[in-house]
Write an enzyme that holds these catalytic residues in place. Structure first.
Site, PDB file in Angstrom:
ATOM      1  N   ARG A   1       0.606  -1.061   0.199  1.00  0.00           N
ATOM      2  CA  ARG A   1       0.168  -0.332   0.039  1.00  0.00           C
ATOM      3  C   ARG A   1       0.860   1.189   0.119  1.00  0.00           C
ATOM      4  O   ARG A   1       0.708   2.252  -0.805  1.00  0.00           O
ATOM      5  CB  ARG A   1      -1.022   0.224   0.784  1.00  0.00           C
ATOM      6  CG  ARG A   1      -1.912  -0.356   0.785  1.00  0.00           C
ATOM      7  CD  ARG A   1      -2.514  -1.387   2.090  1.00  0.00           C
ATOM      8  NE  ARG A   1      -1.272  -2.626   2.559  1.00  0.00           N
ATOM      9  CZ  ARG A   1      -1.829  -3.831   2.213  1.00  0.00           C
ATOM     10  NH1 ARG A   1      -2.546  -4.066   1.271  1.00  0.00           N
ATOM     11  NH2 ARG A   1      -0.899  -4.718   2.398  1.00  0.00           N
ATOM     12  N   THR A   2       1.506   1.302   0.732  1.00  0.00           N
ATOM     13  CA  THR A   2       2.061   2.565   1.183  1.00  0.00           C
ATOM     14  C   THR A   2       2.890   3.115  -0.158  1.00  0.00           C
ATOM     15  O   THR A   2       2.862   4.090  -0.714  1.00  0.00           O
ATOM     16  CB  THR A   2       3.503   2.025   2.156  1.00  0.00           C
ATOM     17  OG1 THR A   2       2.529   2.031   3.120  1.00  0.00           O
ATOM     18  CG2 THR A   2       3.768   3.725   2.834  1.00  0.00           C
TER      19      THR A   2
ATOM     20  N   ARG B   1      11.148   3.900   4.302  1.00  0.00           N
ATOM     21  CA  ARG B   1      10.887   2.676   4.948  1.00  0.00           C
ATOM     22  C   ARG B   1      12.117   2.543   5.418  1.00  0.00           C
ATOM     23  O   ARG B   1      12.670   1.607   3.909  1.00  0.00           O
ATOM     24  CB  ARG B   1       9.786   2.160   4.415  1.00  0.00           C
ATOM     25  CG  ARG B   1       9.371   0.930   5.642  1.00  0.00           C
ATOM     26  CD  ARG B   1       8.209  -0.211   5.300  1.00  0.00           C
ATOM     27  NE  ARG B   1       6.601   0.219   5.006  1.00  0.00           N
ATOM     28  CZ  ARG B   1       5.839   0.391   4.564  1.00  0.00           C
ATOM     29  NH1 ARG B   1       6.215  -1.000   4.114  1.00  0.00           N
ATOM     30  NH2 ARG B   1       5.176   1.202   5.235  1.00  0.00           N
TER      31      ARG B   1
ATOM     32  N   HIS C   1       4.602   5.070  12.324  1.00  0.00           N
ATOM     33  CA  HIS C   1       4.106   5.364  10.471  1.00  0.00           C
ATOM     34  C   HIS C   1       2.982   6.462   9.941  1.00  0.00           C
ATOM     35  O   HIS C   1       1.682   6.577   9.759  1.00  0.00           O
ATOM     36  CB  HIS C   1       2.878   3.725  10.093  1.00  0.00           C
ATOM     37  CG  HIS C   1       3.186   3.874   8.944  1.00  0.00           C
ATOM     38  ND1 HIS C   1       3.634   4.625   7.486  1.00  0.00           N
ATOM     39  CD2 HIS C   1       2.613   2.488   8.381  1.00  0.00           C
ATOM     40  CE1 HIS C   1       3.195   4.026   6.217  1.00  0.00           C
ATOM     41  NE2 HIS C   1       2.675   2.070   6.869  1.00  0.00           N
TER      42      HIS C   1
ATOM     43  N   LYS D   1      27.373  -2.512   1.230  1.00  0.00           N
ATOM     44  CA  LYS D   1      28.492  -2.258   0.925  1.00  0.00           C
ATOM     45  C   LYS D   1      28.852  -2.068   2.230  1.00  0.00           C
ATOM     46  O   LYS D   1      29.899  -1.676   2.819  1.00  0.00           O
ATOM     47  CB  LYS D   1      29.339  -1.709  -0.454  1.00  0.00           C
ATOM     48  CG  LYS D   1      28.724  -2.404  -1.575  1.00  0.00           C
ATOM     49  CD  LYS D   1      28.624  -1.641  -2.333  1.00  0.00           C
ATOM     50  CE  LYS D   1      27.930  -1.593  -3.755  1.00  0.00           C
ATOM     51  NZ  LYS D   1      28.159  -0.278  -4.784  1.00  0.00           N
TER      52      LYS D   1
END
Ligand code: CP
Length: 312
Positions: free
Chosen positions: A62-63, A112, A140, A91
């Protein structure tokens, strides 16, 4: 609603605690405008000269997709990083270095990341606006705008609400962010329910109590009591150190048709759904979680345009 332009007192959104009632009112108005634009013409050229960087180092449906859709409906370009192991994180590059680099490419960064607190680190070093799209089990905030918008559309208010939160209030960033946002409105009352091990920590409870919210924690709730909203979220499987704790509880806490059929209580879930709501509930008029997910696009259009100074 006020027609005054919304001027945000911040460049970056890290926590829902930044979202005052005045800001929320402004964002809801712009969200309504975005909904009308999409309905009328599908797109607008508001961000045609902008690039949105979408950095998703934890899975998302969704996000990620709603931010991408929002950017495209605003005619912004997008650049993507979709997992830690396809970037130079693999890395050993730091969050700070990565953000400084991406800020040189894009006009706004959405990230995120699995590490709680990573959003604050990123916002601190970014010289373009930054949006927290979920930092581990911490916050969130964009989900909390969608959630509060849904409640407002259905109930017409964000104060004087009697709300049940379940079932993993300890680890659900969506519950943390929504409870912090609603704590800024008067006369809200929260009941947190779920397994004892997954009830909210003392830090959140004391923060909410300090804001004036009457909070209770209960291992069981009768959903037919006089609640306005039930907000549930799956047990956050990926955050459990003790996998047995997840397996032994995942099916114990579940909303069924019998719990809410015929009542006025709204049932919200930021989704994805795992076990917390029976599929039989989906057809009930007060099960609004799919409508809630659909608001992701206009809400995120409003936020992108506002942070880039293009909404009024
Ligand atoms: N609600 C939410 O954040 O869903 P995703 O994890 O699919 O983005």
């Amino acid at each position: 609603m006020s027609k005054l332009p919304l001027v945000l007192p911040f460049d970056s959104l890290v926590s829902s605690a930044q979202l005052t009632p005045q800001i929320i009112t402004g964002l809801f108005r712009i969200t309504d405008d975005m909904t009308a634009i999409v309905k009328q013409s599908g797109t607008t050229r508001l961000l045609e000269d902008k690039i949105v960087a979408l950095l998703f180092f934890e899975p998302s449906s969704r996000t990620m997709l709603s931010f991408q859709t929002a950017a495209q409906r605003l005619k912004a370009g997008t650049v993507f990083a979709q997992s830690a192991n396809t970037t130079s994180f693999e890395k050993g590059e730091s969050i700070e270095d990565l953000i400084k680099i991406v800020a040189g490419y894009a006009d706004i960064i959405v990230m995120r990341h699995s590490q709680p607190g990573s959003a604050a680190i990123a916002a601190e070093v970014s010289n373009v606006p930054f949006i927290n799209a979920g930092d581990g089990g911490n916050e969130h905030p964009t989900q909390s705008i969608i959630d509060s918008y849904t409640i407002f559309k259905e109930k017409g208010r964000l104060d004087d609400l009697n709300i049940v939160f379940g079932f993993d209030s300890l680890q659900s960033r969506s519950i943390h962010s929504l409870s912090r946002l609603l704590a800024q409105y008067p006369d809200n009352r929260f009941v947190f329910t779920g397994p004892d091990e997954l009830l909210p920590d003392d830090k959140l409870l004391s923060e909410l109590a300090d804001a004036g919210v009457k909070c209770k924690v209960q291992s069981e709730v009768d959903y037919r009591d006089n609640y306005d909203v039930i907000y549930v979220n799956r047990l956050q499987q990926e955050r459990f150190k003790d996998k047995k704790l997840f397996e032994s509880n995942r099916r114990k806490y579940r909303i069924t048709k019998r719990d809410i059929e015929g009542s006025d209580v709204l049932l919200l879930d930021p989704l994805p759904r795992i076990d917390e709501i029976a599929v039989e509930v989906d057809d009930l008029p007060n099960a609004v979680y799919f409508k809630q997910a659909s608001y992701g696009v206009p809400v995120r259009m409003a936020l992108l345009a506002t942070l880039l100074g293009k909404a009024n």
